[in-house]
Design a protein around this motif. Structure first.
Motif, short mmCIF file in Angstrom:
data_model
loop_
_atom_site.label_atom_id
_atom_site.label_comp_id
_atom_site.label_asym_id
_atom_site.label_seq_id
_atom_site.Cartn_x
_atom_site.Cartn_y
_atom_site.Cartn_z
N SER A 156 24.89 83.77 76.45
CA SER A 156 23.98 84.76 75.87
C SER A 156 23.99 84.76 74.35
CB SER A 156 24.37 86.16 76.35
OG SER A 156 24.36 86.23 77.75
N GLU A 157 22.90 85.30 73.83
CA GLU A 157 22.77 85.67 72.43
C GLU A 157 22.66 87.19 72.43
OE1 GLU A 157 23.25 83.53 70.22
OE2 GLU A 157 22.51 81.62 70.95
N PHE A 158 23.14 87.83 71.36
CA PHE A 158 23.18 89.29 71.32
C PHE A 158 22.66 89.82 69.99
CE2 PHE A 158 26.96 87.72 73.61
CZ PHE A 158 26.78 88.29 74.86
N ILE A 159 21.94 90.94 70.07
CA ILE A 159 21.59 91.72 68.89
C ILE A 159 22.01 93.15 69.18
CG2 ILE A 159 19.77 92.59 67.38
CD1 ILE A 159 18.24 90.02 67.88
N VAL A 160 22.85 93.69 68.31
CA VAL A 160 23.34 95.06 68.47
C VAL A 160 22.27 96.00 67.91
CG1 VAL A 160 25.18 96.68 67.89
CG2 VAL A 160 25.71 94.26 68.21
N LEU A 161 21.60 96.74 68.78
CA LEU A 161 20.58 97.67 68.31
C LEU A 161 21.22 98.91 67.71
CD1 LEU A 161 17.84 97.41 71.07
CD2 LEU A 161 18.05 96.17 68.91
N ASP A 162 22.23 99.44 68.37
CA ASP A 162 23.03 100.51 67.78
C ASP A 162 24.41 100.48 68.41
OD1 ASP A 162 22.92 102.46 70.12
OD2 ASP A 162 20.80 102.39 69.59
N GLY A 163 25.38 100.86 67.59
CA GLY A 163 26.77 100.79 68.01
C GLY A 163 27.52 99.79 67.16
N ILE A 164 28.76 99.56 67.54
CA ILE A 164 29.63 98.64 66.79
C ILE A 164 30.32 97.69 67.76
CG2 ILE A 164 31.56 98.44 65.16
CD1 ILE A 164 31.02 101.49 64.54
N VAL A 165 30.23 96.40 67.45
CA VAL A 165 30.89 95.36 68.23
C VAL A 165 31.87 94.66 67.30
CG1 VAL A 165 30.56 93.19 69.51
CG2 VAL A 165 28.88 95.05 69.73
N ARG A 166 33.04 94.39 67.82
CA ARG A 166 34.06 93.67 67.06
C ARG A 166 34.23 92.29 67.67
NH1 ARG A 166 40.34 93.42 67.26
NH2 ARG A 166 40.11 94.04 69.42
N GLY A 167 34.21 91.27 66.82
CA GLY A 167 34.53 89.92 67.25
C GLY A 167 35.97 89.63 66.88
N PHE A 168 36.74 89.11 67.83
CA PHE A 168 38.14 88.81 67.52
C PHE A 168 38.65 87.65 68.36
CE2 PHE A 168 38.52 91.74 71.09
CZ PHE A 168 39.64 91.31 71.80
N ARG A 227 31.64 104.44 70.67
CA ARG A 227 31.61 105.15 71.96
C ARG A 227 30.67 104.46 72.93
NH1 ARG A 227 28.88 109.03 74.33
NH2 ARG A 227 27.53 109.56 72.59
N THR A 228 29.50 104.09 72.45
CA THR A 228 28.54 103.31 73.23
C THR A 228 27.86 102.32 72.31
OG1 THR A 228 26.71 104.85 72.85
CG2 THR A 228 28.05 105.22 74.84
N ALA A 229 27.15 101.37 72.89
CA ALA A 229 26.36 100.42 72.10
C ALA A 229 25.18 99.97 72.96
CB ALA A 229 27.19 99.22 71.68
N ARG A 230 24.01 99.93 72.32
CA ARG A 230 22.83 99.35 72.98
C ARG A 230 22.65 97.95 72.41
NH1 ARG A 230 17.53 101.19 72.70
NH2 ARG A 230 17.90 101.51 70.50
N VAL A 231 22.61 96.98 73.31
CA VAL A 231 22.59 95.59 72.88
C VAL A 231 21.47 94.85 73.60
CG1 VAL A 231 23.94 93.44 72.75
CG2 VAL A 231 25.10 95.67 72.52
#
Length: 190
Positions: free
Chosen positions: A47-59, A100-104
């Protein structure tokens, strides 16, 4: 859905409604909860992702089992493209929701790659995302290698306005290559 896709992609490069429509059959808008993963190390990259709202951490996880934060993705941000997140079609990266949540927006990377040559604006979107991600990586690398802890935090605040108060500080310390104790000390100074 095509308007949502067009708006999200156009944040990087103006994309036509036709190009957005071509991706509709392989895209979905997904709501994730805190601690959910978009992708984990050694999983197949699909997949490819675009975070519409929220926070994603890459690690990544080092040999001692410690998490090392590589990036943050926030409102409107495209996640590092699949081609840069994997080796031999397997992820070398973890992508975790830390809000808390994320729309992706989630796209099939195979479908996106097959549609891109038909739409130059979509190709330009992809190139722009790759360039922006590469530039951010180089900038971070230079900051990590050359700057003091104070300057690292100043840079972080500019790169991610307001994020300092929205995620655990040990994620930020990891991202900046300093200890959580050092970050705490620096935050009192800067």
């Amino acid at each position: 859905m095509k308007q949502v896709i067009q708006k999200a992609l156009s944040a990087y490069f103006p994309v036509s409604l036709q190009a957005a429509e071509a991706l509709c059959d392989s895209a979905r808008l997904t709501l994730f909860n805190e601690d959910d993963f978009l992708e984990q190390e050694s999983e197949q990259v699909n997949s490819e992702f675009i975070v519409l709202d929220g926070i994603v951490r890459g690690f990544i996880t080092n040999s001692r089992g410690e998490d090392i934060t590589i990036n943050f993705y926030t409102n409107g941000g495209a996640v590092t493209p699949a081609i840069m997140r994997g080796m031999n079609h397997r992820s070398i990266y973890n992508l975790q929701i830390v809000s808390r949540t994320a729309r992706v927006l989630v796209f099939s990377n195979v479908r996106m790659e097959s549609v891109m040559p038909k739409y130059k604006d979509l190709e330009m979107f992809g190139n722009t995302v790759l360039m922006a991600d590469s530039q951010r990586r180089v900038e971070r690398e230079m900051i990590l290698l050359k700057e003091t802890a104070e300057n690292k935090l100043i840079w972080f605040r500019k790169a991610f306005p307001g994020l300092e108060n929205k995620v655990p500080h040990y994620y930020i310390a990891s991202y900046l290559g300093i200890t959580a104790t050092s970050l705490s000390r620096v935050r009192r100074k800067v």
